[in-house]
Write an enzyme that holds these catalytic residues in place. Structure first.
Site, mmCIF file in Angstrom:
data_model
loop_
_atom_site.group_PDB
_atom_site.id
_atom_site.type_symbol
_atom_site.label_atom_id
_atom_site.label_comp_id
_atom_site.label_asym_id
_atom_site.label_seq_id
_atom_site.Cartn_x
_atom_site.Cartn_y
_atom_site.Cartn_z
ATOM 1 C CG PHE A 280 44.417 39.500 43.229
ATOM 2 C CD1 PHE A 280 45.314 38.758 42.482
ATOM 3 C CD2 PHE A 280 44.619 39.583 44.594
ATOM 4 C CE1 PHE A 280 46.379 38.108 43.070
ATOM 5 C CE2 PHE A 280 45.682 38.933 45.200
ATOM 6 C CZ PHE A 280 46.569 38.200 44.446
ATOM 7 N N GLY A 506 52.799 41.908 40.525
ATOM 8 C CA GLY A 506 53.195 40.564 40.909
ATOM 9 C C GLY A 506 53.153 39.581 39.767
ATOM 10 C CB THR A 507 51.574 39.782 36.482
ATOM 11 O OG1 THR A 507 51.967 41.118 36.146
ATOM 12 C CG2 THR A 507 50.213 39.818 37.164
ATOM 13 C CB ALA A 549 52.140 40.860 28.716
ATOM 14 C CB ILE A 667 53.802 31.962 26.312
ATOM 15 C CG1 ILE A 667 52.443 31.297 26.080
ATOM 16 C CG2 ILE A 667 54.074 32.177 27.794
ATOM 17 C CD1 ILE A 667 51.243 32.123 26.518
ATOM 18 C CD GLN A 676 49.996 36.129 36.768
ATOM 19 O OE1 GLN A 676 48.918 36.677 36.623
ATOM 20 N NE2 GLN A 676 50.686 36.216 37.892
ATOM 21 C CE LYS A 739 44.791 35.342 21.089
ATOM 22 N NZ LYS A 739 43.824 34.222 20.894
ATOM 23 N N GLY A 740 47.179 38.204 26.879
ATOM 24 C CA GLY A 740 47.444 38.161 28.317
ATOM 25 C C GLY A 740 46.995 36.853 28.935
ATOM 26 C CD GLU A 743 42.048 39.434 34.457
ATOM 27 O OE1 GLU A 743 41.733 40.365 35.203
ATOM 28 O OE2 GLU A 743 43.087 39.431 33.788
#
Length: 781
Positions: A280, A506-507, A549, A667, A676, A739-740, A743
């Site tokens: 994190f 872990g993502t 990603a 996605i 997530q 896009k990620g 967060e």
């Protein structure tokens, strides 16, 4: 996150067009314009991107096959136990390790007086995420900079002996009075220069505004508390080189750091971290356990393992406590005339860590004038660091609570106020977004939540003895992307390996890499092997900021494009090739064949091409090149609606429902991406109601350095969560439109809950966490 890594980037023009041409399953207009009905049907059949694939590393994790930093074995392995300081500021006057050294099985006790040689220049200790200042040097000298600083490490034949002997090490200090209280030091905070600028005369606009809101909010220090303890196993190889298994978010970052600290060559150090049990942001920088393990290995010339205790991890980085002050000036119709956002955050005395808390309003809401100020207070603590959505989690919390308070002052629905102030441009730089579907997020989330049934008056909704509150907030984060390099190796048996030194913290990076490679190569996901988390693999930056990603996917895309070109060259070298005269972008890889895009009947098996060329495999490596793009803002967005129930007599707050709509481009894997967002929402519940690191300022020591007293949500705290993605095509940000999402799931959640608590109780609690004593005792309506 760091200045070098957080610049807005995008792949543009001819480069993007060349990458898109001939790829499978993108669904873009470029692809649709170049495919025949037959080929288009083939593309839809093979589409892997966008499919909810289960984690390919899932079985390894649940069966224990996956190994973490403290689980790698080595012959002749020694163990280290860390001794930490009990003062926050001063010097070590004396260290007496004699009693510890007499314990059978103890090999050595390392201190600043006898550790291996280390660099004496600050530059040697800088890393890819280091802020300005002088980085901490473990066991370097007798200076004590914070409570919990490592001052010795006991090396022994087993961990039990090491821990026992560590309790026998006696240390005398020349202590100085520490300063660890942000509130007490706020007047000494200094302004940090930031790249954003304000707009107009915000002070004058605020003074003349018909409706004004001024409020101050407080976010406490928070610690990451990942499940896996920080650990490093430094394996002493027969040739004197080191193989280091470390818990980190950047293996090559740690490799460069160790080489700098110990004056080693890159070929002498290999850093490996195939699995990471949560980080994190706490693992973006090399932590002191890896230095101590390397020191032990270099001193003993044998392998050494160092595992930090849970309490010792509170001596690492943390989300800095922050005081946020908002001044909003508006017209009676809700139009914003002025925004002033000031922040005071904490950092260490030796480094200046900061993130941009204050400029998010310019990305979300129209205002003719704005002023942003960020200050830092230097304290006798470890340097604060990135923690999920740094800057946004804190700054947007304050902004969204202030917007809710303004809505109350205007007697306006909070959602209506945000829609009236909605900004179609990034006002900080006066540029458009690559895409922004926040308005659709508002509408879809509000409909699923049932927002239209909300009664506006506080304390007007109840169920028996429970007060019911509904609140909402906006979420925003940066859509970052940075250079990565990937290598694809295609074998004659129809399998492929994709490799990159990026991390999976872990993502779901293993799975995303496999999906993109499968899509580009026209293979089933099961035929893809992924290698990552090894410094010997192709280059990658640290994993954080939600850029992983997008960054690694486009490196894979480019490598696959080059591989397809190489296969076409082999095909066209054969007599009477069915692919004669074609360009690479006029072909695709599908079902183990290289196929003409316009005519699937023109094809050749890749296995045949390799056999004819006498090659068991063919390999290509490529870098994801993202050119600077200052013409667009790159962001993800979310709308969060929360329901709380507050026991009217006991003041216990429970979050019973959360609806979150997220717009984050294409996605790649809806299953792992959804996970997530769920994790971010749970974290937001913890941020709003539970999390707070408490310090005894007399000693600068964390008082709740464990996960029994540092509260995080339990199963009973998490009820109904409805998280979903709003369709957001983005043809500008990158070829895949990715896009990620790491967060964005957190940002705004704490504010939505805080606003719901006000709606339920009529009490405005501006300092987190919202605990029952504050609900009972503080009437802030």
């Amino acid at each position: 996150m760091t200045g070098e890594l957080s610049r807005r980037t995008v792949l543009k023009g001819a480069a993007a067009a060349s990458l898109i041409g001939g790829t499978v399953g993108f669904g873009t207009s470029a692809h649709a314009a170049t495919t025949s009905p037959a080929a288009d049907g083939l593309a839809r059949k093979l589409s892997v991107i966008g499919t909810p694939v289960s984690r390919i590393d899932g079985r390894a994790k649940v069966t224990g096959e996956a190994k973490y930093a403290a689980e790698f074995q080595a012959p002749d392995l020694a163990y280290g136990s860390v001794v930490t300081s009990t003062i926050a500021r001063g010097r070590i006057a004396a260290i007496d390790a004699a009693e510890a050294l007499r314990v059978p099985g103890v090999l050595d006790v390392l201190t600043h007086a006898n550790r291996p040689a280390m660099a004496d220049r600050d530059e040697a200790y800088h890393d890819d995420a280091a802020p300005d200042g002088s980085p901490f040097r473990p066991l370097f000298d007798d200076r004590v900079l914070f409570n919990g600083q490592p001052v010795a490490v006991v090396l022994a034949e087993d961990i039990e002996t090491a821990r026992f002997a560590a309790s026998l090490v006696k240390i005398e200090y020349a202590a100085e009075t520490p300063a660890t209280d942000l509130e007490a030091e706020r007047s000494h905070a200094v302004v940090v220069e930031k790249p954003w600028k304000g707009r107009g005369d915000a002070a004058s606009a605020f003074a003349s505004a018909p409706v004004k809101l001024e409020a101050e909010y407080f976010i406490p220090m928070e610690h990451h508390n990942p499940m896996e303890l920080y650990a490093a196993t430094a394996v002493w190889e027969s040739d004197g080189n080191l193989t280091v298994y470390d818990k980190t978010q950047g293996v090559q970052n740690v490799q460069r750091y160790l080489c700098g600290v110990f004056a080693l060559e890159p070929e002498q150090v290999r850093v490996v971290a195939p699995y990471v049990g949560g980080a994190f942001g706490s693992g973006l920088r090399p932590q002191f356990e890896v230095v101590l393990a390397a020191q032990g290995a270099l001193k003993l010339k044998r392998s050494v393992r160092v595992v930090l205790t849970r309490a010792q991890m509170y001596g690492l980085g943390y989300r800095p406590a922050t005081i946020e002050r908002l001044s909003l000036g508006a017209k009676h119709d809700g139009t914003l005339d002025a925004v002033t956002h000031e922040a005071i955050a904490m950092t260490s005395r030796f480094e200046q860590f900061s993130r941009h808390d204050t400029s998010w309003s310019g990305l979300l809401y129209k205002s003719a004038t704005a002023r942003y100020v960020h200050r830092l207070a230097a304290l006798d603590l470890p340097t604060s660091c990135d923690m999920r959505a740094p800057g946004a989690a804190t700054g947007v919390y304050a902004l969204e609570c202030a917007m809710d308070e303004l809505a109350v002052a205007l007697k306006m629905d909070p959602l209506e106020l945000r829609l009236r102030c909605y900004s179609e441009r990034d006002q900080n730089d006066d540029i458009p977004y690559t895409s922004k579907r926040l308005r659709e997020c508002y509408h879809q989330a509000a409909q699923r939540f049932g927002w239209e049934r909300r009664s506006a008056a506080p304390r007007s909704m109840r169920d028996g003895h429970e007060l019911i509150g509904w609140g909402m907030a906006s979420g925003i984060w940066e859509a970052l992307q940075i250079k990565h390099t990937a290598r694809i190796t295609l074998a004659a048996d129809g399998s492929a390996e994709v490799a990159c030194a990026t991390m999976d913290i872990g993502t779901g990076t293993y799975t995303v890499m496999a999906q993109v490679a499968a899509e580009m190569l026209g293979l089933p996901v099961e035929r893809i092997t992924v290698k990552l988390g090894d410094s010997s693999l192709p280059q990658a930056q640290i994993e954080g900021g939600s850029w992983g990603a997008a960054s690694v996917s486009h490196a894979i895309l480019r490598a696959a494009t080059e591989l397809r070109g190489a296969l076409l060259t082999l095909a066209q070298a054969t007599p009477n090739s069915p692919l004669a005269g074609l360009r690479a972008e006029e072909t695709i890889l599908a079902d183990g064949r290289l196929v003409a895009l316009q005519d699937p009947a023109r094809a050749v098996a890749t296995a045949d091409l390799l056999h004819q060329a006498g090659l068991p495999t063919i390999s290509k490596e490529a870098e994801s090149g993202f050119e600077p793009d200052d013409r667009h803002a790159h962001n993800t967005h979310a709308a969060i609606f929360a329901e709380v129930r507050v026991d009217e007599e006991l003041a216990i707050v429970r979050v019973t429902r959360v609806v979150s709509a997220v717009a984050a481009g294409r996605i790649i894997n809806p299953k792992t991406a959804h996970s997530q967002i769920l994790g971010g929402i749970v974290w937001g519940i913890g941020m709003a109601l539970h999390e707070e690191t408490l310090i005894d300022h007399r000693f600068g020591r964390v008082m709740n350095a464990n996960i029994a007293e540092y509260h995080i949500p339990a199963h009973a705290d998490v009820r109904n969560i409805d998280a979903f993605f709003v369709d957001e095509p983005d043809t500008v940000i990158n070829p895949l439109g990715v896009k990620g999402v790491g967060e964005i799931g957190l940002v705004g959640v704490a504010a939505a809950i805080a606003n719901a608590v006000y709606h339920a109780t009529g009490k405005r609690i501006r300092d987190l966490p919202i605990t029952l004593d504050k609900v009972l005792l503080r009437d802030r309506a």
